[in-house]
Design a protein around this motif. Structure first.
Motif, short mmCIF file in Angstrom:
data_model
loop_
_atom_site.label_atom_id
_atom_site.label_comp_id
_atom_site.label_asym_id
_atom_site.label_seq_id
_atom_site.Cartn_x
_atom_site.Cartn_y
_atom_site.Cartn_z
N GLY A 81 -22.28 115.16 27.94
CA GLY A 81 -22.19 114.02 28.85
C GLY A 81 -23.56 113.39 28.99
N THR A 82 -23.60 112.06 29.05
CA THR A 82 -24.86 111.35 29.29
C THR A 82 -24.61 110.30 30.36
OG1 THR A 82 -25.42 111.58 26.94
CG2 THR A 82 -26.72 110.01 28.21
N ILE A 83 -25.45 110.28 31.38
CA ILE A 83 -25.34 109.22 32.39
C ILE A 83 -25.97 107.98 31.80
CG2 ILE A 83 -25.89 108.53 34.76
CD1 ILE A 83 -24.16 111.09 34.60
N VAL A 84 -25.17 106.94 31.55
CA VAL A 84 -25.72 105.73 30.92
C VAL A 84 -26.01 104.63 31.93
CG1 VAL A 84 -24.79 106.21 28.63
CG2 VAL A 84 -23.43 104.86 30.22
N ASP A 89 -29.50 108.08 43.28
CA ASP A 89 -30.68 108.84 42.88
C ASP A 89 -30.34 110.25 42.43
OD1 ASP A 89 -32.22 106.72 43.43
OD2 ASP A 89 -32.74 107.35 45.47
N SER A 90 -29.23 110.79 42.97
CA SER A 90 -28.89 112.17 42.64
C SER A 90 -28.43 112.31 41.19
CB SER A 90 -27.80 112.67 43.58
OG SER A 90 -26.62 111.93 43.36
N CYS A 91 -28.17 111.18 40.57
CA CYS A 91 -27.61 111.23 39.22
C CYS A 91 -28.31 110.18 38.35
CB CYS A 91 -26.12 110.94 39.35
SG CYS A 91 -25.20 111.33 37.89
N PRO A 92 -29.52 110.48 37.89
CA PRO A 92 -30.32 109.47 37.20
C PRO A 92 -29.81 109.11 35.80
CG PRO A 92 -31.42 111.58 37.12
CD PRO A 92 -30.20 111.77 37.98
N LYS A 105 -26.49 121.38 35.07
CA LYS A 105 -27.30 120.18 35.23
C LYS A 105 -26.64 119.12 36.11
CE LYS A 105 -30.49 120.60 31.73
NZ LYS A 105 -31.91 120.39 31.88
N ILE A 106 -25.35 119.27 36.31
CA ILE A 106 -24.62 118.17 36.94
C ILE A 106 -23.95 118.65 38.22
CG2 ILE A 106 -22.49 118.54 35.57
CD1 ILE A 106 -23.81 115.07 36.03
N GLU A 107 -23.88 117.76 39.20
CA GLU A 107 -23.26 118.13 40.48
C GLU A 107 -21.78 118.44 40.29
OE1 GLU A 107 -23.92 115.56 43.84
OE2 GLU A 107 -25.98 115.20 43.17
N ALA A 108 -21.33 119.48 40.99
CA ALA A 108 -19.95 119.94 40.85
C ALA A 108 -18.96 118.82 41.17
CB ALA A 108 -19.71 121.15 41.74
N GLY A 109 -19.31 117.98 42.14
CA GLY A 109 -18.42 116.88 42.53
C GLY A 109 -18.17 115.91 41.39
N TYR A 133 -18.83 107.70 43.02
CA TYR A 133 -19.24 108.98 43.59
C TYR A 133 -20.23 108.76 44.73
CZ TYR A 133 -20.99 113.77 43.84
OH TYR A 133 -21.35 115.02 44.27
N GLN A 134 -19.86 109.22 45.91
CA GLN A 134 -20.71 109.07 47.10
C GLN A 134 -21.26 107.65 47.23
OE1 GLN A 134 -23.57 112.22 46.71
NE2 GLN A 134 -22.12 113.79 47.39
#
Lengths: 107, 260
Positions: free
Chosen positions: B23-26, B31-34, B51-55, B80-81
């Protein structure tokens, strides 16, 4: 994912600045599909391909900027305005590319 | 962001020929998920490196199974949030394996082409003068074994492609008998003229193999391109394998009954 690119990443010099371009989505006709990757070096060397031609050249130009800024970007490369269109053919599609800086620091 | 642990883990994962998803956050406005964050998941959708939040992982659950089953990457948009996140999910598929039974004239260009096409290539022959790494230099594995043992010990899966090109009838038959007993691979092809194929299939029918099983063997092998030399025949065979791999079917010589 591209196994050649992964192999190259594993052999990068310590702290060598590079950037990876990954096709994350495509619409219409594109030379390569999502998941294809290319690794760009500062000196212009490339490993792997995201389809060559104008699209890859554009990605390479942006990759050099990303290496400077250190900030990943998503770009849409439109192949429909390619040279082909001037000849009366519209054969190209659109691809979305994620370009991220990469530098490995092994301690 | 130092990526060394991610790439080391990914590299090991690929080497072990394991199924998974990266998975790559594009893009992201939280801020919690850069953007640029990468994570590795196993085929159960569990985060291997934490590396990634359970939520976020929970929201991706269905999509992860999706990319694994369609074997194609995809971009997923998440809320998410109060933030919007786009994640690129890319399946890690085990490398396809090519098992070449017989180390004769055709096996040499076949093995070379198999490597070019990014297969993990294994060549088997029971004669040391044919089954050696000097003859097959860039092959991942050369086994000098009798065909029965080699086939029994080789792990078959839906990513295995098998070409039967032994030096004769008798060995080809032994190979098919053993292959058809195992898990169905992605491809079985056997070289031989229409006549040889017909007589061999007759024997196998008498041994109790079903029509269904015999139908799964691509013989006569390859696409009809008029191939004559060992290299040309290899192109014909590998073309058929590409077709089966990409389309899931072949319009090769078998479907034409070996006729033009």
């Amino acid at each position: 994912m591209d196994s050649k690119v992964l192999d190259e990443v594993m052999h990068l010099e310590n702290d060598e600045q590079t950037a990876i371009a990954t096709i994350i989505s495509t619409r219409g006709s594109t030379p390569r599909k999502s998941g294809s990757q290319a690794l760009f070096y500062r000196d212009g060397r490339t490993v792997g391909t995201i389809g060559g031609g104008c699209g890859e050249a554009e990605a390479k130009r942006l990759a050099l900027m990303v290496m400077e800024s250190g900030i990943p970007i998503v770009v849409e490369v439109n192949l429909t305005h390619d040279v082909a269109e001037a000849d009366g053919m519209v054969c190209g599609g659109v691809m979305e590319i994620f370009i991220e800086p990469l530098k490995l620091s092994r301690n | 962001m130092n990526m060394i642990d991610f790439y080391s883990a990914l590299n090991q994962w690929v080497r072990d020929n394991r199924l998974g998803v990266t998975g790559t956050i594009v893009s992201s406005n939280t801020d919690s998920c850069p953007v640029g964050l990468k994570f590795l998941m196993n085929d159960m959708g569990q985060d291997v490196l934490g590396k990634i939040e359970a939520g976020i992982l929970a929201l991706l659950e269905d999509s992860i199974q999706d990319v694994l089953s369609i074997r194609t990457p995809k971009v997923v948009n998440l809320e998410y949030q109060n933030g919007l996140i786009r994640v690129f999910l890319d399946p890690i598929l085990p490398q396809a394996r090519l098992l070449i039974l017989g180390g004769g004239h055709i096996a040499v260009p076949l093995a070379e082409m198999g490597r070019l096409l990014e297969f993990q290539v294994t060549v088997v022959d029971d004669r040391p003068s044919f089954a050696n790494t000097a003859r097959f230099q860039q092959v991942s594995q050369v086994l000098c074994q009798d065909f029965e043992t080699a086939i029994r010990e080789f792990q078959f899966d839906a990513n295995t492609y098998i070409i039967v090109v032994t030096r004769g009838h008798r060995h080809d038959k032994t190979c098919l008998q053993e292959i058809l007993k195992k898990t169905k691979p992605a491809y079985i092809g056997m070289i031989g003229s229409r006549r040889k194929v017909a007589s061999l299939f007759k024997d196998l029918r008498e041994d109790g193999f079903s029509e269904e099983e015999l139908k799964s063997v691509h013989a006569p092998i390859g696409l009809d391109i008029g191939a004559q030399t060992p290299a040309e025949i290899s192109v014909s065979i590998m073309s058929e394998i590409i077709m089966v791999r990409r389309f899931g079917y072949s319009s090769g010589l078998k479907t034409q009954g070996g006729k033009r």
